[in-house]
Design an enzyme around this catalytic site. Structure first.
Site, PDB file in Angstrom:
ATOM      1  N   ARG A  16       0.798  -1.212   0.000  1.00 42.57           N
ATOM      2  CA  ARG A  16       0.000   0.000   0.000  1.00 42.57           C
ATOM      3  C   ARG A  16       0.842   1.279   0.000  1.00 42.57           C
ATOM      4  O   ARG A  16       0.699   2.110  -0.891  1.00 42.57           O
ATOM      5  CB  ARG A  16      -0.939   0.026   1.211  1.00 42.57           C
ATOM      6  CG  ARG A  16      -1.879   1.215   1.195  1.00 42.57           C
ATOM      7  CD  ARG A  16      -2.814   1.211   2.386  1.00 42.57           C
ATOM      8  NE  ARG A  16      -3.657   0.007   2.428  1.00 42.57           N
ATOM      9  CZ  ARG A  16      -4.557  -0.223   3.359  1.00 42.57           C
ATOM     10  NH1 ARG A  16      -4.716   0.655   4.333  1.00 42.57           N
ATOM     11  NH2 ARG A  16      -5.277  -1.316   3.349  1.00 42.57           N
ATOM     12  N   HIS A  39      -8.229  -3.322  -7.772  1.00 40.68           N
ATOM     13  CA  HIS A  39      -7.977  -2.586  -6.531  1.00 40.68           C
ATOM     14  C   HIS A  39      -9.240  -2.513  -5.681  1.00 40.68           C
ATOM     15  O   HIS A  39     -10.015  -1.556  -5.764  1.00 40.68           O
ATOM     16  CB  HIS A  39      -7.483  -1.173  -6.880  1.00 40.68           C
ATOM     17  CG  HIS A  39      -6.813  -0.466  -5.735  1.00 40.68           C
ATOM     18  ND1 HIS A  39      -5.560  -0.815  -5.269  1.00 40.68           N
ATOM     19  CD2 HIS A  39      -7.214   0.572  -4.960  1.00 40.68           C
ATOM     20  CE1 HIS A  39      -5.220  -0.011  -4.273  1.00 40.68           C
ATOM     21  NE2 HIS A  39      -6.207   0.832  -4.060  1.00 40.68           N
ATOM     22  N   TYR A  54     -17.729  13.891 -13.734  1.00 38.57           N
ATOM     23  CA  TYR A  54     -17.609  15.077 -14.582  1.00 38.57           C
ATOM     24  C   TYR A  54     -16.297  15.144 -15.354  1.00 38.57           C
ATOM     25  O   TYR A  54     -16.194  15.846 -16.347  1.00 38.57           O
ATOM     26  CB  TYR A  54     -17.731  16.349 -13.735  1.00 38.57           C
ATOM     27  CG  TYR A  54     -19.055  16.488 -13.028  1.00 38.57           C
ATOM     28  CD1 TYR A  54     -20.245  16.528 -13.750  1.00 38.57           C
ATOM     29  CD2 TYR A  54     -19.120  16.566 -11.642  1.00 38.57           C
ATOM     30  CE1 TYR A  54     -21.463  16.646 -13.101  1.00 38.57           C
ATOM     31  CE2 TYR A  54     -20.337  16.693 -10.983  1.00 38.57           C
ATOM     32  CZ  TYR A  54     -21.497  16.735 -11.716  1.00 38.57           C
ATOM     33  OH  TYR A  54     -22.705  16.849 -11.086  1.00 38.57           O
TER      34      TYR A  54
END
Length: 839
Positions: A31, A77, A121
């Protein structure tokens, strides 16, 4: 019993320890820390790989970010969507990554800390540079592993052609460790890689630093000082000071500080807000307004400086108090073979080159295998084309395709693969042109196979391939440095925060000190009543006033013979009518002691030649004189040093700076003065007691009131002042030269009207006198108004004391033509340096 048998008793301490170790290792490896080879944490690697698998490349239209996040989330993921989206967003921000890897369209945030728009967006695709990191991933160049649900495969590392860990840096907080790696310039890093390959690894960190000068941040700015950079390159840890770039622009009415670049990871909006807060809290003076005039052409923060304020001083205060100067703490920790390791510059370059070598080797093996397979097929096709009629006859007479394959294998000693290729051959390949193409392709394949085998067998050729590919990347994507380097400077000098203005230092009888700008004092005509100079307690009065510049060093000498040091800017500033601050709070002076003398030196510690050619001349109230080299007092100590050894009933009253060629005059209270050359006093050590300079009268109240050093007999005259405000200028030649130790000659006719002598000064027509009496009244007058008269006369009235029943406490000289300007000539630093302010 059955239930009890199903319960396994374990030690909770051991369980907590093993569980936490498992958790921490998962965070470290999977990580928070980047892999040294491609410089990526798993989330970044998965984002780029997922985009590549989607066909979301730089030559195709943008895709919605939500589409990309969904792909990565669902396949590789299994974490929160925001973690994937923000990882992708950061790779698109040109102020976050030195070389962005994602080409974003839409609102991806700003350097002001604005959040990006929601992923529904925005749109994105891979940048051309990111494609270089994924190139050859389909050629067995890297290992793949199963994804979280074992349904797909993902790469364990990318076959990058870019030394991404160095050029883009990384940061992350794991468990028990963290990493913070700065970005670097790609051209410099690739040059260093090429140099490493050329030297066959026999190059040290210092050699690599000829190529990689320093980190290169996407926001530009300036690296201020090189020690931290050097330490980071050599050890993997270091602290780099970053300064924003600022210029001073002169406007019609005032100056402006224009900030065009800020340190890496500094939030511009918060920086501007913090500057405004500092101004409102009055922690920074001199700023009238702060505006953000940044636009698409670049950053521009405008700080308006008030009139009469020094812009450089304001800028230095911004560097000290705000994030305009920040530090970047380098901590190069990355995963090497799955284990965290601290890496220096050479380690990172070495491990990247080794990764490239493995990628090129695996790619070459893959390509060789494919080439050999193709050559094998071409050999069969060529045999078939040479025997085309027979081949057609065999195929036509065969019952099925497999039968045809078997008969061709038997007839022409072909492999099954070759026979299958012949059976599946199209009729157009029977044309003469196509047969020529087959032979040409076979020749090319043979050359390729020879070349690939050469790469695998010869390490030098393999390394040349790596060099050529790196050079290609540099030509395509290399650019100039954005971050400048200032090698010489390290920490901020305290002097940078103060303009070198001229000040008047005021010390009261009870030991209160302050500095006041010279411009607060104004000249008055001789005989005037004077202006209120300083508010003191009833029993206190101003005793000493000295001119000094802000950057000068002041040496304080106490009545008990100790020496202390202070920079002028360390003395608290106060208005003309304030009492100042107790010296005891600034210096570690013993109780019962008081400062009696002061010397101002422009460059005490840096001007070696000056301090070894000048002397301090000490005079005590009992007439003892001592001469010591200034160098003995050039090493400041917080608790002071012994400057002179005194007898029990004696006290130090005066210290003068000399060049070894001055004449000395000493005067006593009863109006006599002695003149002798300073050569009559031999040079002694710092703690010596000195020799007799003037013998006093038998009167128990008699004592020395002052000592002056004559530096220019042609211009200077002797001024003496009495308690009741009388003074007189006399020619120096009126005082005959004698040897030290005499009683001297009369310098002022002492009467009840004049009072005892309080001071002796050397003055010229260019001087002004500043006179302070015991009630704190100040008067400034021009020395040129006083005529030169005989030494034995009574003198003229300097200040009117009849109405006040007062006495003069102290006199000081300053330059007469600098009423509202400076006390010391700013055009001539040597003159400033040798000037000896008088008490």
């Amino acid at each position: 019993m059955v239930d009890q048998d199903r319960i396994i008793k374990i030690n909770i301490e051991e369980e907590m320890k093993s569980a936490y170790i498992d958790y921490s290792m998962s965070v470290i490896v999977s990580r928070a820390l980047p892999d040294v080879r491609d410089g990526f944490k798993p989330v970044h690697r998965r984002v780029l790989f997922g985009m590549n698998e989607l066909g979301n490349t730089s030559d195709k239209p943008y895709k919605k970010s939500a589409r990309i996040v969904g792909e990565v989330l669902g396949k590789y993921h299994p974490h929160g969507d925001s973690s994937v989206y923000y990882a992708m967003v950061r790779m698109a921000q040109k102020w976050s990554l030195r070389y962005p890897l994602v080409d974003g369209q839409g609102n991806f945030g700003s350097v002001d800390g604005d959040s990006p728009a929601a992923m529904r967006y925005t749109e994105a695709r891979l940048s051309k540079l990111a494609e270089e990191m994924l190139r050859d991933i389909d050629k067995d160049t890297v290992d793949f592993q199963l994804n979280f649900d074992d349904t797909l495969k993902e790469p364990t590392v990318l076959p990058t052609r870019i030394p991404n860990l160095l050029v883009n840096g990384a940061s992350g907080i794991a468990v028990g460790m963290a990493t913070n790696m700065p970005p670097h310039n790609m051209s410099e890093v690739i040059d260093a890689c090429l140099a490493y390959i050329d030297a066959k690894g026999e190059i040290d960190v210092e050699g690599l630093m000829h190529y990689v000068k320093a980190p290169d941040f996407p926001t530009g700015a300036t690296i201020y000082g090189y020690a931290g950079v050097k330490e980071a390159f050599e050890t993997g840890r270091g602290r780099i000071i970053l300064r924003g770039k600022a210029e001073i622009e002169a406007d019609h009415s005032h100056e402006k500080i224009i900030i065009t670049e800020i340190p890496y990871l500094v939030n511009k909006a918060e920086l501007i807000k913090y500057i405004a807060d500092l101004v409102n809290e009055k922690r920074i003076d001199g700023i009238s307004n702060v505006n953000d005039e940044s636009d698409r052409s670049g950053m521009r923060i405008v700080v308006d400086v008030k009139r009469d304020f020094n812009s450089n001083v304001v800028l230095n205060k911004l560097y000290k108090l705000t994030a305009l100067q920040s530090s970047f703490s380098v901590n190069n920790i990355a995963l090497v073979n799955g284990r965290p390791r601290q890496l220096n510059l050479k380690d990172m370059i070495q491990l990247f080159v080794e990764h490239r070598k493995e990628v090129v080797t695996r790619r070459t093996r893959f390509e060789l295998k494919k080439a050999e397979e193709r050559a094998h097929i071409l050999e069969g096709l060529i045999i078939a084309s040479d025997n085309i009629d027979e081949v057609i006859a065999i195929i036509k007479s065969s019952a099925n395709p497999q039968d045809a394959i078997n008969r061709l294998m038997e007839r022409f000693q072909l492999s099954e693969i070759q026979s299958r290729a012949i059976v599946e051959m199209r009729l157009r390949q029977l044309t003469g042109l196509e047969q020529e193409k087959l032979r040409a392709e076979y020749e090319e394949i043979e050359k390729l196979i020879a070349r690939l085998k050469e790469i695998l067998e010869n390490e030098d050729i393999c390394m040349q391939v790596i060099k050529d590919e790196l050079a290609e990347i540099k030509d395509k994507y290399g650019d100039e440095r954005k971050t400048d380097i200032v090698y010489a400077s390290e920490e901020l000098n305290p002097e940078d925060f103060y303009a070198d203005d001229e000040m008047i230092i005021t010390i009261s009888h009870l030991g209160y000190i302050k500095r006041t700008p010279l411009s607060e004092f104004r000249a008055q005509a001789r005989g005037g009543v004077g202006a209120k100079g300083s508010e003191t307690r009833d029993e206190d009065f101003v005793e000493y006033i000295y001119p000094a510049s802000m950057h000068a060093t002041m040496l304080f000498f106490t009545a008990r013979g100790k020496c202390y040091w202070l920079k002028v800017f360390e003395i608290p500033e106060g208005a003309k009518n304030t009492k100042g601050r107790a010296i005891q709070n600034l210096l570690n002076i013993e109780s019962g002691d008081s400062v009696n003398a002061f010397i101002r030196i422009k460059n005490l510690t840096s001007d070696v030649e000056f301090i070894n050619s000048h002397y301090l001349l000490f005079c005590t109230k009992k007439g003892v004189i001592k001469k010591t080299l200034l160098e003995a007092y050039s090493r400041p100590r917080q608790n002071g040093v012994n400057a002179i050894t005194l007898h029990e009933d004696d006290g130090l009253i005066q210290v003068r700076l000399t060049n070894g060629n001055n004449e000395v005059l000493i005067a006593n209270r009863n109006g006599r003065a002695i003149r002798f050359h300073e050569n009559a006093v031999r040079v002694m050590g710092r703690t010596a007691a000195g020799v007799i300079g003037m013998r006093l009268d038998d009167d128990p109240e008699d004592e020395v009131v002052g000592m002056v050093c004559v530096k220019d007999k042609e211009k200077e005259t002797i001024l003496v002042v009495s308690e009741q405000g009388y003074g007189k200028r006399s020619s120096i030649d009126d005082y005959r030269i004698t040897n030290r130790g005499g009683k001297g000659v009369k310098t002022l006719n002492i009467t009840e009207k004049t009072g005892k002598l309080v001071g002796i000064k050397t003055v010229t027509d260019e001087n002004d006198l500043m006179i302070i009496n015991k009630s704190g009244i100040t008067i400034r007058m021009k020395v040129a108004d006083l005529h030169i008269i005989g030494r034995a006369t009574q003198g003229v009235r300097l200040i009117n004391l009849e109405k006040r029943n007062d006495e003069i406490a102290s006199v000081c000289k300053v330059m007469s033509d600098l009423d509202e300007e400076e006390a010391i000539n700013p055009e001539n630093p040597e003159e400033n340096k040798e000037e000896n302010p008088e008490e």
